[in-house]
Enzyme design. Structure first.
Site, PDB file in Angstrom:
ATOM      1  CE  LYS A   1      -2.916   2.760   2.932  1.00  0.00           C
ATOM      2  NZ  LYS A   1      -3.803   2.899   4.098  1.00  0.00           N
TER       3      LYS A   1
ATOM      4  N   GLY B   1      -7.973   9.248   9.078  1.00  0.00           N
ATOM      5  CA  GLY B   1      -8.314   9.409  10.488  1.00  0.00           C
ATOM      6  C   GLY B   1      -9.351  10.473  10.781  1.00  0.00           C
TER       7      GLY B   1
ATOM      8  N   GLY C   1     -10.633   7.967   5.646  1.00  0.00           N
ATOM      9  CA  GLY C   1     -11.674   8.966   5.842  1.00  0.00           C
ATOM     10  C   GLY C   1     -13.036   8.408   6.219  1.00  0.00           C
TER      11      GLY C   1
ATOM     12  CG  ASN D   1      -6.477   1.226  11.352  1.00  0.00           C
ATOM     13  OD1 ASN D   1      -5.297   1.005  11.154  1.00  0.00           O
ATOM     14  ND2 ASN D   1      -6.991   0.987  12.540  1.00  0.00           N
ATOM     15  CB  THR D   2      -9.298   5.784  12.590  1.00  0.00           C
ATOM     16  OG1 THR D   2      -7.980   5.890  12.050  1.00  0.00           O
ATOM     17  CG2 THR D   2      -9.372   6.565  13.877  1.00  0.00           C
TER      18      THR D   2
END
Lengths: 65, 262
Positions: B97, B158, B186, B207-208
């Site tokens: 990535k 994030g 996002g 992720n976040t």
């Protein structure tokens, strides 16, 4: 001679990258290495001679997004 | 239809990041709840004696997922290329990535560095998944550099803002109907993920939004459902919106009215 490992200066008598990793206690740890920003594959660490002032990076797997 | 990335097929369309979880066990359970088959990881300096990497590697092994290493935090082509090379050796995968960050406040990708790094890495045998904006010109350049998957952001990493530019993302989707497209970064809520999937995106990387939820495991499950729902909705071809009302209940046979007019 003085080299930098992961941003910290230290004194070493290691002649090669492989010797340096052994001296620092990485042993059989799964790490990847770079010298002065260039990747050095594991199989070439024994042939990679260090010079005073070299900047060495030793990285390991970490969480990431 | 399964998701295909560089010739490998996956049932799940949720790619999950492994950072910021309250504990390794919650990460492990979140991967399971999301049903993810691809998990992103990173590299960081480690002094001798560190144990953190061993814990992560055991979770990855146990979950039997495909690892997608990133070049997060890299600000130059050289940093990104060297990081990718180190990741390939550590994780034994050609997948990367590719992040080349160009701006600190938004963590926006540097399109010039990104394309150059993608070209270098592709020539070196990597299979590059670039983190990019929704810019069509950059997309074209990345495909020309050898990328077979594109990963536009929804919003800054994030930020949890969802899809900042649905028009741009729709345009990208329509312009490259056959390229696997993943919205990366996002996403804040399952509805954001569903919206991207309804636009026809092939997968979501997040992720976040999971790791920082009050209950990450439950949120991972919610994202799995939203992504699945959005995908099915896309395949079912949603109706187009219209300006005026149109009754859904048939008017024929409505009581209390004269049905015949002179």
């Amino acid at each position: 001679m003085t080299v930098t490992v992961n941003g910290r200066r230290l004194e070493t008598s290691a002649a090669t990258l492989e010797e340096l990793l052994t001296e620092l206690g990485y042993g059989e740890r799964k790490v990847a290495t770079a010298v002065n920003g260039d990747f050095v594959r594991a199989t070439l660490r024994g042939d990679t001679r260090l010079a005073s002032g070299d900047a060495i990076d030793v990285v390991a797997p970490m969480q990431g997004g | 239809m399964a998701l295909t990335l560089y010739g490998e097929t996956f049932r799940s369309r949720v790619l999950l990041g492994s950072a910021l979880y309250p504990s390794p066990d919650i990460l492990r359970r979140s991967i399971a709840a999301a049903g993810s088959e691809v998990v992103t990881v990173s590299l960081r300096r480690e002094m001798a004696g560190g144990k953190e990497s061993e814990v992560l590697l055991s979770i990855i092994r146990e979950a039997a997922v495909r690892v997608l290493p990133n070049t997060a935090g890299c600000h130059s082509v050289k940093e990104a290329v060297t990081t990718a090379q180190m990741a390939r050796e550590l994780f034994d995968t050609p997948w990367i990535k590719l992040e080349v960050i160009g701006e600190e406040d938004t963590l926006a990708p540097d399109p010039f560095g990104l394309v150059e790094a993608a070209r270098i890495l592709t020539r070196d045998g990597f299979q590059v998944l670039p983190y990019m904006t929704e810019d069509l010109v950059v997309a074209e350049a990345l495909l020309d550099a050898g990328c077979q998957v594109l990963m536009p952001w929804g919003a800054p990493i994030g930020s949890g803002r969802g899809l900042n530019n649905p028009y741009g993302l729709r345009t990208l989707r329509n312009h490259f109907p056959d390229v696997p497209l993943i919205v990366d970064a996002g996403i804040g809520r399952p509805s954001h993920a569903a919206e991207a999937m309804e636009l026809g995106y092939d997968a979501i990387l997040l992720n976040t939004a999971v790791a920082k939820a009050g209950d990450p495991v439950a949120m991972a499950g919610a994202f799995a459902k939203a992504v699945e729902a959005g995908r099915v909705a896309f395949e079912a071809q949603p109706m187009e919106p219209r300006d005026m009302a149109s009754p859904s209940t048939p008017l024929a046979g409505l009581p209390f009215r004269l049905t015949e007019r002179a």
